[in-house]
Motif scaffolding. Structure first.
Motif: not given
Length: 437
Positions: A168-187
């Motif tokens: 649900x979060x991924x579908x509603x806030x896809x742009x935020x999800x992608x940035x979180x997944x990328x930058x938090x993942x790198x962290x």
């Protein structure tokens, strides 16, 4: 073209309605398998005492399980690994029993390993953090405060990744999800390296002799590799309507049918994957992009001259067509994009059903003519003129009339799941995207 309704009811109740229900799809079965395996290992560890040492919790044993799960969760998504999985699955010849080919075609459900292994990797890391704290409470000198701090931060960020990756979060806030997944993942990756170095320092071990070091090297290369191929490329846009565009690329890459590439306006912006449309005799490839959200709407309204392409050409659902002697393709709207390269290649006999609004006005005469020239008697349903069709009836009729062994559906999530369920309830292998990323 007039389509007669078949007397058979795709939604008739039978045992397959239960066993092939979307909630029991292969993705979820893999999730259950990983969950069952981890729970079994944990319980057996409690019974045989492997989680406990002479002076407290056995941190190495717990850390090994955390490392195994998290590594599997990350590596299974690597583009080269995905391509290898598809390659292996499609080595099965069409002479093998249908039930075996049916199962092999579900290779794209590997995301179940990604999600479940990542969740259980996080749980094992949380258990490891708990064990570290308890050992310190009981008077142990190690691990150091530095290791505890790094471990706590890592677990916290892993929890953020899991929470924001929910559907649900991924579908509603896809742009935020992608940035979180990328930058938090790198962290998290950086913290993992720091934690490994800190633990090695605590124990006085040799870094190159630790399994975590070599696995981290592999994970780092896996995460880094798509960015090593990042490039800005020229794109030529053909705009037959305000609803869709045909994007043409020719920068030295001619992808294979059944593949996709990811595009972005900026190097570190949001990336969107589109199915490639290569032509057997021409270099480069095309993409059919229709209005389906803010990003595609902006792309159509203000066509760019250049875009960024990241990663390598990656196999997609329709790649599994070679497992069958004949297939029925069902597409709606721009879903024709992933289907067209298979029609052009002609590797597998097929029957096409394409439902879309005013196809010639939306996609242009040349595009529709190309489709009609490369498949036998396609069903092209104009929803503006005829309304929405009963695709379950059309698909079942096409399967029975053509003798096809399987159905491949490229449509929206609701319709894809419904058609896959309807067809598989009747014993017909059916495939479509599962929206797991």
């Amino acid at each position: 073209m007039t389509i007669e309704a078949t007397a058979a009811q795709p939604r008739a109740m039978n045992w397959r309605r239960v066993t092939r229900h979307p909630s029991l799809m292969e993705y979820n079965r893999l999730v259950f398998f990983i969950a069952a395996a981890n729970i079994a290992v944990f319980v057996m560890g409690l019974q045989d005492g492997r989680w406990f040492g002479e002076t407290g919790f056995a941190l190495n044993a717990i850390a090994d399980l955390a490392l195994i799960n998290l590594s599997l969760g990350i590596l299974i998504r690597q583009q080269r690994v995905v391509n290898v999985l598809f390659w292996l699955a499609t080595r099965i010849p069409t002479s093998w029993p249908l039930w075996m080919r049916w199962g092999a075609g579900k290779v794209f459900h590997f995301g179940g390993l990604h999600s479940s292994s990542t969740v259980f990797g996080t749980l094992w890391f949380a258990f490891l953090l708990f064990a570290m704290v308890m050992n310190r409470v009981e008077g142990a000198a190690l691990p150091s405060n530095q290791t505890l701090g790094l471990s706590g931060a890592m677990v916290a960020l892993l929890v953020v990744l899991i929470v924001t990756a929910q559907g649900k979060f991924r579908a509603r806030f896809h742009n935020a999800f992608e940035k979180i997944h990328r930058f938090v993942g790198w962290s998290v990756l950086g913290l993992f390296w720091a934690q490994t170095l800190s633990i090695t320092q605590d124990t006085g071990g040799v870094l190159l002799e630790t399994p975590a070091f070599w696995m981290l090297c592999l994970i780092t290369l896996s995460i880094l590799s798509p960015w090593l191929t990042l490039k800005r490329v020229k794109v030529d846009i053909e705009k037959p309507s305000d609803h869709a565009v045909i994007a043409r690329f020719n920068y030295g890459d001619t992808p294979f049918p059944g593949s996709s590439n990811s595009l972005s306006h900026t190097p570190f912006g949001e990336y969107h994957a589109f199915a490639n449309i290569p032509s057997p005799h021409d270099p480069g490839y095309r993409l059919a992009i229709s209005r389906a959200g803010d990003w595609t709407s902006e792309f159509i309204a203000n066509p760019p001259s250049h875009v960024w392409v990241k990663g390598i050409t990656t196999s997609g659902v329709a790649r599994i067509e070679v497992l069958f002697k004949k297939v029925v393709y069902v597409g709606t709207g721009s879903g024709i994009g992933p289907i067209l390269p298979h029609l052009l290649a002609g590797d597998v006999p097929n029957k096409l059903i394409w439902s879309t609004r005013n196809p010639r006005k939306t996609y242009g005469d040349a595009f529709v003519d190309e489709i009609e020239a490369n498949t036998d008697n396609p069903v092209i349903w104009d929803t503006d003129a005829l309304g929405k069709p009963d695709l379950a009836v059309l698909t079942l009729k096409a399967v029975r009339d053509s003798g096809a062994e399987a159905v491949i559906i490229i449509s929206n999530q609701k319709l894809t799941r419904k058609l896959v369920h309807d067809m598989e309830s009747l014993g017909i292998p059916a495939y479509g995207a599962i929206w797991d990323s």
